[in-house]
Design a protein around this motif. Structure first.
Motif, PDB file in Angstrom:
ATOM      1  N   GLN A  30     -76.557  67.442 -51.784  1.00 36.57           N
ATOM      2  CA  GLN A  30     -75.970  65.939 -51.900  1.00 36.57           C
ATOM      3  C   GLN A  30     -75.456  65.788 -50.430  1.00 36.57           C
ATOM      4  O   GLN A  30     -75.194  66.615 -49.750  1.00 36.57           O
ATOM      5  CB  GLN A  30     -74.963  66.032 -52.805  1.00 36.57           C
ATOM      6  N   SER A  31     -76.118  64.684 -50.071  1.00 40.76           N
ATOM      7  CA  SER A  31     -75.392  64.064 -48.778  1.00 40.76           C
ATOM      8  C   SER A  31     -75.502  62.420 -48.622  1.00 40.76           C
ATOM      9  O   SER A  31     -76.207  61.786 -49.629  1.00 40.76           O
ATOM     10  CB  SER A  31     -76.632  64.507 -47.773  1.00 40.76           C
ATOM     11  N   GLU A  32     -75.078  61.831 -47.740  1.00 45.77           N
ATOM     12  CA  GLU A  32     -74.957  60.427 -47.611  1.00 45.77           C
ATOM     13  C   GLU A  32     -76.364  60.126 -47.156  1.00 45.77           C
ATOM     14  O   GLU A  32     -76.972  60.580 -46.298  1.00 45.77           O
ATOM     15  CB  GLU A  32     -73.799  59.991 -46.863  1.00 45.77           C
ATOM     16  N   ALA A  33     -76.974  58.893 -47.623  1.00 44.23           N
ATOM     17  CA  ALA A  33     -78.226  58.347 -47.103  1.00 44.23           C
ATOM     18  C   ALA A  33     -78.238  56.746 -47.302  1.00 44.23           C
ATOM     19  O   ALA A  33     -77.222  56.278 -48.162  1.00 44.23           O
ATOM     20  CB  ALA A  33     -79.502  58.934 -47.891  1.00 44.23           C
ATOM     21  N   THR A  34     -79.005  56.107 -46.725  1.00 41.02           N
ATOM     22  CA  THR A  34     -79.195  54.697 -46.972  1.00 41.02           C
ATOM     23  C   THR A  34     -80.055  54.504 -47.999  1.00 41.02           C
ATOM     24  O   THR A  34     -81.094  54.598 -47.957  1.00 41.02           O
ATOM     25  CB  THR A  34     -79.620  54.053 -45.522  1.00 41.02           C
ATOM     26  N   VAL A  35     -79.533  53.586 -48.746  1.00 40.16           N
ATOM     27  CA  VAL A  35     -80.325  53.044 -49.885  1.00 40.16           C
ATOM     28  C   VAL A  35     -80.506  51.372 -50.089  1.00 40.16           C
ATOM     29  O   VAL A  35     -79.375  51.014 -49.895  1.00 40.16           O
ATOM     30  CB  VAL A  35     -79.772  53.486 -51.531  1.00 40.16           C
ATOM     31  N   SER A  36     -81.560  50.949 -49.723  1.00 36.56           N
ATOM     32  CA  SER A  36     -81.796  49.757 -49.677  1.00 36.56           C
ATOM     33  C   SER A  36     -82.939  48.991 -50.467  1.00 36.56           C
ATOM     34  O   SER A  36     -84.019  49.777 -50.776  1.00 36.56           O
ATOM     35  CB  SER A  36     -82.018  49.431 -47.962  1.00 36.56           C
ATOM     36  N   ARG A  37     -82.834  47.712 -50.620  1.00 34.45           N
ATOM     37  CA  ARG A  37     -83.819  46.806 -51.440  1.00 34.45           C
ATOM     38  C   ARG A  37     -83.837  45.576 -50.454  1.00 34.45           C
ATOM     39  O   ARG A  37     -82.586  44.814 -50.485  1.00 34.45           O
ATOM     40  CB  ARG A  37     -83.443  46.798 -52.933  1.00 34.45           C
ATOM     41  N   GLY A  38     -84.855  45.361 -49.928  1.00 34.07           N
ATOM     42  CA  GLY A  38     -85.005  44.170 -48.932  1.00 34.07           C
ATOM     43  C   GLY A  38     -83.953  44.328 -47.871  1.00 34.07           C
ATOM     44  O   GLY A  38     -83.954  45.190 -47.048  1.00 34.07           O
ATOM     45  N   ARG A  39     -83.212  43.231 -47.700  1.00 33.46           N
ATOM     46  CA  ARG A  39     -82.058  43.112 -46.636  1.00 33.46           C
ATOM     47  C   ARG A  39     -80.634  43.717 -47.259  1.00 33.46           C
ATOM     48  O   ARG A  39     -79.746  43.893 -46.627  1.00 33.46           O
ATOM     49  CB  ARG A  39     -81.972  41.511 -46.506  1.00 33.46           C
ATOM     50  N   ASP A  40     -80.710  44.101 -48.688  1.00 39.03           N
ATOM     51  CA  ASP A  40     -79.504  44.718 -49.172  1.00 39.03           C
ATOM     52  C   ASP A  40     -79.574  46.233 -49.106  1.00 39.03           C
ATOM     53  O   ASP A  40     -80.340  46.687 -49.545  1.00 39.03           O
ATOM     54  CB  ASP A  40     -79.203  44.368 -50.803  1.00 39.03           C
ATOM     55  N   SER A  41     -78.568  46.802 -48.465  1.00 40.08           N
ATOM     56  CA  SER A  41     -78.508  48.317 -48.289  1.00 40.08           C
ATOM     57  C   SER A  41     -77.108  48.929 -48.467  1.00 40.08           C
ATOM     58  O   SER A  41     -76.161  48.122 -48.428  1.00 40.08           O
ATOM     59  CB  SER A  41     -78.895  48.735 -46.928  1.00 40.08           C
ATOM     60  N   GLN A  42     -76.871  50.096 -48.862  1.00 40.15           N
ATOM     61  CA  GLN A  42     -75.800  50.750 -48.877  1.00 40.15           C
ATOM     62  C   GLN A  42     -75.889  52.336 -48.556  1.00 40.15           C
ATOM     63  O   GLN A  42     -76.862  52.789 -48.641  1.00 40.15           O
ATOM     64  CB  GLN A  42     -75.450  50.775 -50.709  1.00 40.15           C
ATOM     65  N   TYR A  43     -74.880  52.745 -48.210  1.00 40.89           N
ATOM     66  CA  TYR A  43     -74.700  53.892 -47.548  1.00 40.89           C
ATOM     67  C   TYR A  43     -73.862  54.977 -48.426  1.00 40.89           C
ATOM     68  O   TYR A  43     -72.596  54.699 -48.684  1.00 40.89           O
ATOM     69  CB  TYR A  43     -73.921  54.174 -46.097  1.00 40.89           C
ATOM     70  N   ILE A  44     -74.597  55.532 -49.452  1.00 41.93           N
ATOM     71  CA  ILE A  44     -73.889  56.305 -50.672  1.00 41.93           C
ATOM     72  C   ILE A  44     -74.509  57.726 -50.671  1.00 41.93           C
ATOM     73  O   ILE A  44     -75.359  58.102 -49.933  1.00 41.93           O
ATOM     74  CB  ILE A  44     -74.280  55.362 -51.966  1.00 41.93           C
ATOM     75  N   PRO A  45     -73.869  58.396 -51.406  1.00 39.47           N
ATOM     76  CA  PRO A  45     -74.073  59.672 -51.977  1.00 39.47           C
ATOM     77  C   PRO A  45     -75.653  59.813 -52.544  1.00 39.47           C
ATOM     78  O   PRO A  45     -75.846  59.160 -53.671  1.00 39.47           O
ATOM     79  CB  PRO A  45     -73.192  60.205 -52.575  1.00 39.47           C
ATOM     80  N   VAL A  46     -76.358  60.736 -52.042  1.00 45.76           N
ATOM     81  CA  VAL A  46     -77.670  60.769 -52.918  1.00 45.76           C
ATOM     82  C   VAL A  46     -77.882  62.240 -53.301  1.00 45.76           C
ATOM     83  O   VAL A  46     -77.797  63.125 -52.653  1.00 45.76           O
ATOM     84  CB  VAL A  46     -79.002  60.547 -51.981  1.00 45.76           C
TER      85      VAL A  46
ATOM     86  N   ASP B  34     -75.338  46.125 -57.359  1.00 44.86           N
ATOM     87  CA  ASP B  34     -75.477  45.500 -55.782  1.00 44.86           C
ATOM     88  C   ASP B  34     -76.744  45.024 -55.245  1.00 44.86           C
ATOM     89  O   ASP B  34     -76.900  44.556 -54.708  1.00 44.86           O
ATOM     90  CB  ASP B  34     -74.693  46.492 -55.087  1.00 44.86           C
ATOM     91  N   LEU B  35     -77.720  46.123 -55.603  1.00 47.15           N
ATOM     92  CA  LEU B  35     -78.989  46.060 -55.071  1.00 47.15           C
ATOM     93  C   LEU B  35     -79.870  44.953 -55.882  1.00 47.15           C
ATOM     94  O   LEU B  35     -80.866  44.247 -55.250  1.00 47.15           O
ATOM     95  CB  LEU B  35     -79.816  47.361 -55.113  1.00 47.15           C
ATOM     96  N   PHE B  36     -79.701  45.003 -57.287  1.00 39.55           N
ATOM     97  CA  PHE B  36     -80.770  44.106 -58.118  1.00 39.55           C
ATOM     98  C   PHE B  36     -80.055  42.879 -58.659  1.00 39.55           C
ATOM     99  O   PHE B  36     -80.700  42.085 -59.207  1.00 39.55           O
ATOM    100  CB  PHE B  36     -81.234  45.093 -59.278  1.00 39.55           C
ATOM    101  N   GLY B  37     -78.612  42.788 -58.657  1.00 41.10           N
ATOM    102  CA  GLY B  37     -78.105  41.669 -59.384  1.00 41.10           C
ATOM    103  C   GLY B  37     -78.548  41.834 -60.773  1.00 41.10           C
ATOM    104  O   GLY B  37     -78.179  42.808 -61.357  1.00 41.10           O
ATOM    105  N   ASN B  38     -78.828  40.434 -61.275  1.00 37.98           N
ATOM    106  CA  ASN B  38     -79.376  40.541 -62.638  1.00 37.98           C
ATOM    107  C   ASN B  38     -80.653  40.612 -63.076  1.00 37.98           C
ATOM    108  O   ASN B  38     -81.232  40.703 -64.108  1.00 37.98           O
ATOM    109  CB  ASN B  38     -79.017  38.929 -63.038  1.00 37.98           C
ATOM    110  N   ASP B  39     -81.405  40.934 -61.871  1.00 34.84           N
ATOM    111  CA  ASP B  39     -82.748  41.536 -62.030  1.00 34.84           C
ATOM    112  C   ASP B  39     -82.800  42.938 -62.888  1.00 34.84           C
ATOM    113  O   ASP B  39     -82.004  43.672 -62.554  1.00 34.84           O
ATOM    114  CB  ASP B  39     -83.478  41.512 -60.747  1.00 34.84           C
ATOM    115  N   GLU B  40     -83.877  43.187 -63.353  1.00 37.93           N
ATOM    116  CA  GLU B  40     -84.357  44.434 -63.967  1.00 37.93           C
ATOM    117  C   GLU B  40     -84.517  45.301 -62.937  1.00 37.93           C
ATOM    118  O   GLU B  40     -85.731  45.298 -62.228  1.00 37.93           O
ATOM    119  CB  GLU B  40     -85.433  44.455 -65.098  1.00 37.93           C
ATOM    120  N   PRO B  41     -84.037  46.611 -62.887  1.00 36.15           N
ATOM    121  CA  PRO B  41     -84.606  47.405 -61.953  1.00 36.15           C
ATOM    122  C   PRO B  41     -85.476  48.204 -62.302  1.00 36.15           C
ATOM    123  O   PRO B  41     -86.088  48.988 -61.222  1.00 36.15           O
ATOM    124  CB  PRO B  41     -82.945  48.337 -61.734  1.00 36.15           C
TER     125      PRO B  41
END
Length: 278
Positions: A100-116, A158-165
């Protein structure tokens, strides 16, 4: 009474000091109690038949000049050591390998720095995480190193909102992963928040994301029977000292602990913290 009324400001400040002092002590004690209850609840949800094998700095290493200068490094676990633990278990149990480590998870312009977290096929059987939608990575995807991911509930929101991921792609440290599942929402707790996490196959995390080779960060062993927890702990400790050829306890650069051990250590930490803050 006359003196208090004449010196209204001084009287008010004295009362305020008393109120703040008593309120602070009550608040600190309440927070410590709440923190302890939260951790105990998390342990109960996971089950108390788990044993953790984690890297640590030995007592001899911690006394060295290198450690005092902040250059000492932990020794992670490799396949040979894990096989030694598996062979050394005298009771039925399953072992989960984890990185486990921190990593940048993103979709388009939205990104998060979270544990992966890189997980193996036993992860789902050991941790009691429920799925909101989709599925966990299959054994073939885990061993084959396929780039699939399961997102925490809040991360998916946070990344998909109401869209189906499901079936959509996200980028993890610049690598494309297909979303195959979303974890169910859980309450807040201590440590890694499962609502803000991404799970990927272990091999992909080791090689592609973190460059760890065959190393794993920690092991979780689940005893089949509750009464076998201490046996599993002793077997794992014996296997590690043998495979790493450790004779002096001060040279042990790993820890083997049950959830009860971890709770006791956490309780001591909370007590000291409460005393210091009080």
């Amino acid at each position: 009474m006359r003196g208090l009324l004449i010196n209204k400001t001084r009287s008010f400040l004295a009362l305020l000091g008393i109120i703040i002092g008593i309120g602070a002590v009550i608040t600190i004690t309440a927070l410590a109690e709440g923190l302890t209850v939260t951790v105990e609840k998390q342990v109960d949800e996971m089950g108390t038949n788990l044993v953790f094998v984690v890297p640590s700095m030995s007592r001899n290493e911690s006394r060295s000049q290198q450690a005092r200068r902040g250059y000492a490094q932990m020794t992670f676990f490799n396949d040979r050591e894990i096989r030694a633990i598996e062979a050394g278990l005298s009771v039925s149990a399953m072992i989960s390998r984890n990185v486990q480590s921190e990593a940048t998870v993103s979709r388009g312009r939205d990104s998060q720095y979270i544990p992966v977290a890189g997980i193996d096929e036993f992860y789902e059987k050991i941790y009691n995480y429920s799925l909101h939608t989709g599925r966990m990575p299959s054994p073939n995807e885990i061993t084959g190193g396929k780039r699939v991911t399961v997102l925490g509930y809040q991360t998916a929101k946070d990344l998909f909102g109401n869209d189906e991921p499901l079936g959509q792609n996200v980028s993890i440290n610049g690598n494309r992963f297909e979303v195959v599942g979303v974890l169910g929402e859980v309450g807040g707790g201590v440590g890694t928040n499962p609502n803000k996490i991404a799970l990927v196959p272990l091999r992909v995390a080791q090689i592609t994301l973190f460059g760890m080779g065959d190393k794993v960060l920690y092991l979780v062993i689940k005893a089949e029977k509750m009464q076998d927890v201490e046996v599993v702990k002793d077997d794992a400790h014996r296997a590690m000292t043998r495979v790493r050829r450790i004779d002096d306890p001060d040279d042990e650069n790993f820890q083997v602990m049950t959830q009860t051990d971890a709770l006791e250590s956490f309780g001591q930490f909370v007590n000291v913290l409460t005393m210091v803050l009080g």
